[in-house]
Scaffold this active site. Sequence first.
Site, PDB file in Angstrom:
ATOM      1  N   SER A 173      37.720  36.376  42.691  1.00 35.58           N
ATOM      2  CA  SER A 173      36.962  35.277  42.069  1.00 35.58           C
ATOM      3  C   SER A 173      35.550  35.631  41.630  1.00 35.58           C
ATOM      4  CB  SER A 173      36.897  34.088  43.022  1.00 35.58           C
ATOM      5  OG  SER A 173      38.119  33.410  43.024  1.00 35.58           O
ATOM      6  N   LYS A 179      26.892  28.778  43.264  1.00 35.11           N
ATOM      7  CA  LYS A 179      28.266  28.279  43.133  1.00 35.11           C
ATOM      8  C   LYS A 179      28.397  27.042  44.023  1.00 35.11           C
ATOM      9  CE  LYS A 179      33.133  29.778  43.474  1.00 35.11           C
ATOM     10  NZ  LYS A 179      34.051  30.920  43.683  1.00 35.11           N
ATOM     11  N   SER A 205      37.705  32.168  40.404  1.00 37.69           N
ATOM     12  CA  SER A 205      37.265  30.788  40.514  1.00 37.69           C
ATOM     13  C   SER A 205      35.777  30.587  40.209  1.00 37.69           C
ATOM     14  CB  SER A 205      37.531  30.286  41.930  1.00 37.69           C
ATOM     15  OG  SER A 205      36.722  30.981  42.870  1.00 37.69           O
TER      16      SER A 205
END
Lengths: 485, 95, 483
Positions: free
Chosen positions: A176, A76, A152
Amino acid sequence: MHSLTLKEMAAGLRARKFSARELTQHYLRRIETFDGQINSFITVTAGQALAQAAAADEKLARAEGGPLTGIPLAQKDIFCTQGVKTSCGSRMLDNFIAPYDATIVRKLHHEAGMVMLGKCNMDEFAMGSSNETSWYGPVKNPWDLTRVPGGSSGGSVAAVAAGLAPVATASDTGGSIRQPAALTNLTGIKPTYGRVSRYGMIAFASSLDQAGVVARSAEDAAYVLQAMSGFDPLDSTSVDRPVDDLVAGLNRPIRGLRIGLPKEYFAAGLAPEVRARVMAAVGVFEQLGAVISEISLPNAPLSVPTYYVVAPAEASSNLARYDGVRYGYRAQGVKTLEELYKRSRGEGFGPEVQRRIMIGTYVLSHGYYDAYYLKAQKVRKLICEDFRRAFEQVDLVLGPTTTDVAFKLGAKTDDPVAMYLNDIYTIAANLAGIPAMSLPCGFVDGLPVGLQLMGNYFDEARLLNAAHQYQQATDFHKQMPQAFR
Amino acid sequence: MSFSIEHIQQVAHLARLALGPEQAAHYARQLSDILEMVGQLARADTQGVEPMAHPLEMHQRLRPDVVTETDRREVFQALAPAVENGLYIVPKVIE
Amino acid sequence: MAYDASAWEAVIGLEVHCQLLTRSKIFSGAPTQYGAAPNTQADAVTLGLPGVLPVLNASALEMAVKFGLAIQAQIAERCVFARKHYFYPDLPKGYQISQYEQPIVAKGHLDIELADGSVKRIGITRAHLEEDAGKSLHEGFAGATGIDLNRAGTPLIEIVSEPDLRSPAEAVAYLKKLHQLVVYLGICDGNMQEGSFRCDANVSVRRRGDTRFGTRTETKNVNSFRFVEKAIEYEIQRQIDILESGGRVVQETRLFNPDTGETRAMRSKEEAMDYRYFPDPDLLPVVVGPAEIDRIRATMPELPEAKKQRFMTQYGLSKYDATVLTSEAALADYYEDVVRISGADAKLCANWVITDLLGALNKRGEDITASPVTAAMLAGLIARIADQTISGKLAKDVFEAMLAGEGTADEIIKAKGLVQITDEGAIRKAIEDVIAQNPRQLADYRAGKDKLFGFFVGQVMKATQGKANPELVNRLLKDRLAS
């Protein structure tokens, strides 16, 4: 190759069925072929990946390395990676080449020998539940390109769901990891707060942020979480306590496991079809010998309001460092210091980040602190106490991860409150700091449904064990979206 | 709780965010909605409840007083928008 | 004092920022040396790079506890770091990590001595740990400011006094006492020029007899004892002038200008500050248990007041001598070394250290720690006086030679042939020669001019190049002249 489990991949590498280089090239090709459709990567680090793969092949040739050596992974873009752009999904950091590695980057790549394919798209500074707030554009759900992948960690889940990476790191401040995993048919785990180092993970809300994994099974997740976990002297909130053997515990039978269903998680607001899939999963657990009971988390409905005070407050503070002075975006043609600050931040941050900075600034400001911030901290304590009592009665808490399946792109972008309510089931675990995960439990009209399991502090092994046993009895997690097979 | 444009601009100033008038009006509406939702907190009975700042009840660990960092100015300043003679440059600050 | 102290009373509280003498920064492993090239000591944590985290320096905490113990304060069993928010380019994260509601040290005091000899107790409200900011350099860049973050993250304790001080002189006395204490404790180098010990003064005035405090101003950047006195004096007079002309004092932050001796309102602080303090979620509550406090207490050095009392009783020194000798720990140690090594009379040693050594160092502008004459060297000289190898007078010459780097006392005495003559026969011979050469003076002396005795002593000393033992010369001359 991209349908193999990590264990199978590791076996294939050791048996020389394929090399780490071939495996890496396979994924790099898939990224090139498919990512245009889903926008899951911000940066692809092909050169670095091939170099890491070559190093892994050398290790494997000497019969060295561990279970993850040579296995590709996507990071990420919230984790600092030395020499590689680390944007956090923001224009503010569009030009930021991280000068150091996050602790988990060091652990996964330098120690465990994994290969980094690239950096995944995400909501800006991890603020969002649909991956529509990214400066780099929205990520599409591989199961339906007109729908959101959740957020997210939208890029991480989309990449893994589409088979562009076998596994990815993610982070979870209010859901998330779990919410996007649920919307893309993945297994995602957020460990106990303090279990994985936050050093080098760009902060959103420090007392809630925790790094974790999104994977195609509990077993895959266990391997990677094992390598990420552990004490880090660079993080004051890291816990100095041995990490359980997460892989060894997977195959324990779960007969007698006490699972609680909080009635608040099945109340109004939950889509009936989602409820049905979750209840079907409860049936599977029962068949596996688990003991099911109803419990109550009476303060759970206050999770969202509590979170939307605590998280923005911490975020407004954590994001004060982005001022256009030492790194990051700086507005052009500014004459005064005040202009430098206001325009750099006004142009460098997107609307969702600005909204949260303003909420946070407001709730901490003079005259409002007690009514909002202090009050929220107290309610947080109440929510935490609910879980403490629950875990006196049960071993795990089970419920839906989301109220519904993935929604359409753009459906909630101008209604922040509706967007925030996406996280209604996931936020409480962050407020309490307990480990929680989401795993696939079926489909509604071809869209994945996720089931959430929450455990007591440091009970990651038990969570993964239960999830793995469930996945031995079901095959939802093995389904891949048609267009990406 | 409902935000006036003026109040939004005050908060934006504290947070050093430049907002145009339209943006401010838009945010005023959205922030009012958010704070209305947050207002549910007032319902909770928190009499005698200790505020919770950290998920885990741990104490601060201490670092031995040892220098571990070396000079990496060149690397760090390669990231900076404006540098001169080793200093970060900003528009003139008036004290 | 410039203002009319019979009509007006000043109310002063000081906030002192004291840099702690740690090797590394309060929350990272970057070095803290003064004077390094700009930003070479600004590591990832200091710069507030995305993703970095603070970890507390054990020494910084220990030093704050030491300070608390030295002022008889309460050491918080649990203290909390908070973030104080404001935007300024020398504050990299947009917040300063400080302590707010739960500081490490609270409710202590320091006793100061006033001009009339009485003792006044000054309350210390609190002392908290925090990180220093960087430096803004306004000169040398066209229309721009340069930022050096080397100093950012240096550990500080901010020591906040009660508004117990009533005059500039009291403020200076307090500040000096505090300065002496932190240097004694070894927690601060006390270098005011380099900013290791900085003072902000909160000043208000009220008419004599008023019980309520007036509106106060905070004056920043007063970085020498003299400037503190001048800045406070200026500020008191300014406020009195305003009030006497019917105006109102505005609560504001002001900046002292050492060139003009004036203060002026700071433009950058015009707007009301809203610091939005909240507990730093990256740092956990700090717990200092009783055992830890005991451990730290055991490492405390003897404090100035206790040392002064001990010097008076153990060495029989006057209060003045004891005060001078204990003004700095290094000086006190030096003195005690001289006494121990020389084995000589403690008072004699005190005289040499205070009059000769400090006098010489003052003239040379040197510090005791840089003295060219070490304690062992001075002790060697005093030992030669005590065993009568040389006279006190010659010793002064030897001391000068030592200062000039000519060697130890023994080396110099030998090289210059300065050993004192204590042989009575040799002295008698010199006396006979002097008498033989000065018959007129002898006659006058015998006729009653007693003052001439000194003349004969001088002549004998001159004849022996000053080496004759003065007491022997006196005795033998007296005998000879009487006969």
